[in-house]
Design an enzyme around this catalytic site. Structure first.
Site, mmCIF file in Angstrom:
data_model
loop_
_atom_site.group_PDB
_atom_site.id
_atom_site.type_symbol
_atom_site.label_atom_id
_atom_site.label_comp_id
_atom_site.label_asym_id
_atom_site.label_seq_id
_atom_site.Cartn_x
_atom_site.Cartn_y
_atom_site.Cartn_z
ATOM 1 N N CYS A 59 -13.558 -39.805 5.720
ATOM 2 C CA CYS A 59 -12.550 -40.872 5.674
ATOM 3 C C CYS A 59 -11.162 -40.292 5.933
ATOM 4 O O CYS A 59 -10.616 -39.581 5.080
ATOM 5 C CB CYS A 59 -12.601 -41.558 4.307
ATOM 6 S SG CYS A 59 -11.214 -42.638 3.986
ATOM 7 N N CYS A 89 -8.376 -41.538 3.519
ATOM 8 C CA CYS A 89 -8.401 -40.945 2.174
ATOM 9 C C CYS A 89 -7.962 -39.481 2.208
ATOM 10 O O CYS A 89 -7.142 -39.051 1.404
ATOM 11 C CB CYS A 89 -9.808 -41.000 1.578
ATOM 12 S SG CYS A 89 -10.779 -42.436 2.032
ATOM 13 N N ASP A 90 -8.525 -38.714 3.133
ATOM 14 C CA ASP A 90 -8.344 -37.263 3.095
ATOM 15 C C ASP A 90 -7.380 -36.719 4.143
ATOM 16 O O ASP A 90 -6.948 -35.571 4.042
ATOM 17 C CB ASP A 90 -9.712 -36.565 3.279
ATOM 18 C CG ASP A 90 -10.716 -37.047 2.247
ATOM 19 O OD1 ASP A 90 -10.304 -37.253 1.094
ATOM 20 O OD2 ASP A 90 -11.900 -37.222 2.581
#
Ligand code: NAP
Length: 304
Positions: free
Chosen positions: A132, A135-136
């Site tokens: 993701c 997210c990261d």
């Protein structure tokens, strides 16, 4: 035991829309999700094709949808449904936190990321291997990363990574992208490099990811390249365990088969969103969620 008219399993775009509709119809409804509300919708960096918004992040839209759904329909997050069984006129739903009875079920269980299945993928998960970008991605600003895949998600996320300052290269197994032409054009404009006809053979490192081994599928030539991050976006697979247990008919790829009222072959079991396969689009998930809630309401009316 708590009793409901409708229990919605999963609270991504489809589940939340079902919640909005079911609650407004006056049915006693509960939404349950094994994670935070939003599902994979939370991972969409930017969306430019949801009507009414020229551009919006998945996380922002989920926040609004959740707020709207909660006006009429309660939501239990971080609660996993372990089984759903027919029980006289109801369904008995067991979770890791409790048991419920419901007259009907709407399955909005969505998809999960498909893995590459190569050596090192599991070992370096969270230590360079990511699924993701939203997210990261920020952890990799200024670093060398590879995005694997040629679909809309891979291209959209590669654009996101570039925009936050990553040195990103796309790796695709063919010589043509599957992604929409509009996104491909953006990729070109941003000068994002593409390595064609190439697959990942292995992900290597000591404590965290250091290199990946790439293989050209046409020449069979292998090349080990330095990488600090690898983002894998090679499609997704349906989360259909509960559907299978209920005896719901699935297609060959494991997606739930529904009619145009989102009804499955099991009376009073409906399905909506990515779990039904087809075009995986936010607006379609919402439409299906609305239809499922309306059909469930109509069928409940027939019972009483
Ligand atoms: P997808 O469309 O299924 O694309 C998966 C990509 O991964 C394909 O390019 C595929 O290659 C590649 N791939 C699959 N297995 C692989 C493997 N083992 N090794 C290397 N590459 C592999 O998946 P997605 O991009 O996640 O999209 C899922 C759905 O969501 C689609 O329906 C998509 O349209 C939709 N979506 C829409 C938007 C939007 O409208 N803006 C945004 C995101 C997602 P091949 O091309 O060779 O098969």
């Amino acid at each position: 035991m708590e009793k409901y008219d409708i229990i919605i399993i999963g609270s991504g775009p489809a589940g939340l829309t079902s919640g909005i509709y079911a609650g407004r119809q006056g049915t006693k409804t509960l939404m349950i999700d094994k994670g935070p509300a939003g599902g994979l919708g939370l991972e969409v960096p930017m969306m430019e094709n949801y009507p009414g918004y020229e551009i919006i992040a998945g996380m922002s839209l989920i926040k609004e949808m959740k707020k709207q759904a909660l006006k009429t329909t309660p939501l239990k997050e971080m609660e996993e449904i372990l089984s759903v069984q027919p029980n006289e006129d109801n369904f008995l739903i067991k979770s890791n936190k409790g048991e419920y009875l419901s007259k009907s079920i709407i399955l909005c269980t969505g998809n999960q990321h498909r893995k590459l299945g190569v050596k090192g993928e599991d070992k370096f998960l969270g230590r360079g291997v990511c699924y993701c970008a939203t997210c990261d991605g920020p952890l990799f600003a200024g670093k060398k990363v590879f995005m694997i895949g040629g679909g809309n998600t891979a291209v959209q996320e590669a654009i996101f990574l570039k925009n936050i300052g990553c040195d990103v290269t796309l790796v695709h197994r063919r010589d043509e992208l599957r992604a929409d032409k509009y996104l491909q054009k953006k990729l070109e404009t941003l000068n994002i490099g593409i390595i064609w006809d190439t697959v990942v053979e292995e992900i290597k490192g000591e404590i965290s990811l250091e290199t990946i081994v790439l293989k050209n599928v046409k020449t069979s030539q292998e090349n080990e390249v330095e990488a600090q991050g690898i983002f894998i976006s090679v499609g997704d697979i349906p989360i259909n365990k509960l559907a299978k247990e209920l005896g719901v008919n699935l297609d060959q790829s494991g997606y739930i088969i529904t009619d145009k009222f989102q009804k499955t072959n099991i009376p009073r079991v409906y399905a909506a969103g990515d779990i039904t396969g087809g075009y995986k689009q936010w607006v379609i998930a919402c439409s299906e969620g609305a239809v499922a809630a309306m059909a469930a309401y109509d069928d409940l009316e027939k019972i009483y």
